[in-house]
Design an enzyme around this catalytic site. Structure first.
Site, mmCIF file in Angstrom:
data_model
loop_
_atom_site.group_PDB
_atom_site.id
_atom_site.type_symbol
_atom_site.label_atom_id
_atom_site.label_comp_id
_atom_site.label_asym_id
_atom_site.label_seq_id
_atom_site.Cartn_x
_atom_site.Cartn_y
_atom_site.Cartn_z
ATOM 1 N N SER A 28 0.792 -1.236 0.000
ATOM 2 C CA SER A 28 0.000 0.000 0.000
ATOM 3 C C SER A 28 0.823 1.285 0.000
ATOM 4 C CB SER A 28 -0.978 0.001 1.181
ATOM 5 O OG SER A 28 -2.000 -0.929 0.927
ATOM 6 N N LYS A 77 -9.809 -6.640 9.942
ATOM 7 C CA LYS A 77 -10.871 -6.028 9.134
ATOM 8 C C LYS A 77 -12.260 -6.116 9.785
ATOM 9 C CE LYS A 77 -8.509 -6.426 4.707
ATOM 10 N NZ LYS A 77 -8.579 -6.690 3.274
ATOM 11 N N GLY A 137 -15.732 -20.380 -4.565
ATOM 12 C CA GLY A 137 -15.316 -20.154 -3.185
ATOM 13 C C GLY A 137 -16.438 -19.518 -2.386
ATOM 14 N N GLY A 139 -15.646 -18.284 1.057
ATOM 15 C CA GLY A 139 -14.991 -17.768 2.263
ATOM 16 C C GLY A 139 -15.181 -16.261 2.372
ATOM 17 N N GLY A 140 -14.278 -15.606 3.099
ATOM 18 C CA GLY A 140 -14.387 -14.175 3.334
ATOM 19 C C GLY A 140 -14.338 -13.351 2.058
HETATM 20 P P1 ATR Z 1 -10.522 -15.867 2.163
HETATM 21 O O1 ATR Z 1 -10.712 -14.888 3.285
HETATM 22 O O2 ATR Z 1 -9.291 -15.629 1.335
HETATM 23 O O3 ATR Z 1 -11.744 -16.012 1.329
HETATM 24 P P2 ATR Z 1 -11.213 -18.305 3.504
HETATM 25 O O4 ATR Z 1 -12.340 -17.594 4.166
HETATM 26 O O5 ATR Z 1 -10.364 -19.238 4.304
HETATM 27 O O6 ATR Z 1 -10.202 -17.269 2.862
HETATM 28 O O7 ATR Z 1 -11.816 -19.101 2.231
HETATM 29 C C1 ATR Z 1 -11.015 -19.895 1.407
HETATM 30 C C2 ATR Z 1 -11.868 -20.427 0.245
HETATM 31 O O8 ATR Z 1 -11.013 -21.219 -0.593
HETATM 32 C C3 ATR Z 1 -13.017 -21.331 0.679
HETATM 33 O O9 ATR Z 1 -14.067 -21.212 -0.237
HETATM 34 C C4 ATR Z 1 -12.362 -22.722 0.591
HETATM 35 O O10 ATR Z 1 -13.264 -23.797 0.408
HETATM 36 P P3 ATR Z 1 -13.924 -24.548 1.696
HETATM 37 O O11 ATR Z 1 -14.972 -23.613 2.235
HETATM 38 O O12 ATR Z 1 -14.461 -25.793 1.164
HETATM 39 O O13 ATR Z 1 -12.773 -24.738 2.675
HETATM 40 C C5 ATR Z 1 -11.547 -22.561 -0.657
HETATM 41 N N1 ATR Z 1 -10.466 -23.540 -0.700
HETATM 42 C C6 ATR Z 1 -9.292 -23.496 -0.032
HETATM 43 N N2 ATR Z 1 -8.524 -24.569 -0.343
HETATM 44 C C7 ATR Z 1 -9.246 -25.303 -1.241
HETATM 45 C C8 ATR Z 1 -9.000 -26.500 -1.968
HETATM 46 N N3 ATR Z 1 -7.850 -27.178 -1.843
HETATM 47 N N4 ATR Z 1 -9.963 -26.954 -2.815
HETATM 48 C C9 ATR Z 1 -11.125 -26.281 -2.973
HETATM 49 N N5 ATR Z 1 -11.410 -25.124 -2.323
HETATM 50 C C10 ATR Z 1 -10.499 -24.647 -1.469
#
Ligand code: ATR
Length: 293
Positions: A28, A77, A137, A139-140
């Protein structure tokens, strides 16, 4: 001879920065100090390491020290939210704040990550309005993407995740908020079931992130052949395997560096109540590109 890249610091210099833990790897300062140089603004931007448990003291102290604005990075955050005097609607919905803008009694929180992604879509010609979007995905990061696509007027959002429960929970939340069956949760292994063509695909998992450059969340040809435009939130490596597969099947693919750049650009705009030109944004983008090793 004086180094022209070092700006003059004097009694009128304003200060902004980023709080996080760790914070040493932040890119940043490149964005903000380049913008200050370009616009000849007496504003500098520095990293602040804030240790666990000190976030309230950091925000109150920053305000007392007349700090103009802050970015917030991992892992704070969400943690900063209770200490804000106001919060932007979209940031509230997403439940994460990455930019604090000074007001009289404290700071107002924004999520310029998501606003930055919106601007990155515009610049890349990714038109979400009225279209089908596939988000990989749940996640967050995906949460922010899905709320953004909802706010941009997506016609339908397929939300694919390895763990279906997380996709269902996010889909339910967004559908309840939007009052329609907008988001359809799906198992990643069912990705060949998409029927629409000309889709927009957003890669929001952590799969393929450096150093696991050869990993990809799916290799399904039927899926890649339906993509017209794709965006991978990952920017290191600058071309992920996901992007490569999109291109090999005839689609356009962009990495997350423009989102990173625009989250900074928009934060700078909010702090200084100004509009950053595309010319200036291109300069900061090129500097970021040069800094990704
Ligand atoms: P971020 O804040 O970067 O989104 P997160 O909240 O940990 O990080 O989310 C990671 C995402 O990557 C999730 O959707 C996760 O899938 P799961 O909910 O099934 O865990 C996905 N992800 C991480 N490793 C994975 C893998 N090897 N195969 C498929 N999806 C994966």
């Amino acid at each position: 001879m004086a180094d022209k890249s070092i700006m003059t610091i004097n009694g009128k210099t304003r200060l902004c920065g980023v709080i996080g833990n760790p914070v040493e790897h932040t890119m940043s300062p490149i964005i903000h100090n380049t913008l200050s140089e370009y616009y000849d603004k007496n504003l500098i931007y520095v990293p602040f390491y804030v240790k666990d448990g000190d976030i309230e003291a950091a925000i109150k102290g920053a305000h007392a020290l007349n700090i103009l604005g802050l970015n917030v990075t991992v892992p704070y955050k969400m943690d900063v939210i209770p200490y804000l005097v106001d919060i932007d609607d979209l940031a509230k919905r997403i439940g994460a704040v990455n930019t604090l803008v000074r007001c009289e009694n404290g700071y107002k929180g924004y999520n310029t990550d998501v606003l930055g992604l919106g601007r990155a879509f515009e610049i890349s010609g990714i038109k979400v309005n009225g279209n089908t979007v596939v988000v990989l995905g749940a996640g967050g990061a995906s949460r922010a993407v899905v709320f953004l696509c909802e706010s941009l007027g997506a016609a339908k959002i397929y939300l694919f995740n390895r763990t279906i429960d997380k996709a269902e929970a996010l889909a339910n939340e967004v559908n309840e908020y939007s009052g329609r069956d907008l988001v359809i949760p799906m198992l990643m292994s069912d990705i060949e079931k998409i029927e629409e063509n000309d889709i927009i695909a957003i890669q929001a998992t952590s799969v393929g992130l450096h150093p696991n450059n050869e990993d990809v969340v799916t290799t399904c040809d039927a899926f890649y052949s339906k993509i017209s435009k794709a965006y991978d939130l990952i920017y290191k490596p600058t071309e992920t395997k996901f992007m490569r597969l999109v291109k090999e099947h005839g689609g356009e693919a962009y990495n997350g560096l423009s989102m990173l750049n625009y989250q900074g650009v928009i934060a700078y705009e909010l702090w200084n109540e100004m509009e950053i030109s595309e010319e200036a944004a291109k300069i900061t983008f090129d500097k970021l590109m040069g800094a990704v090793d």
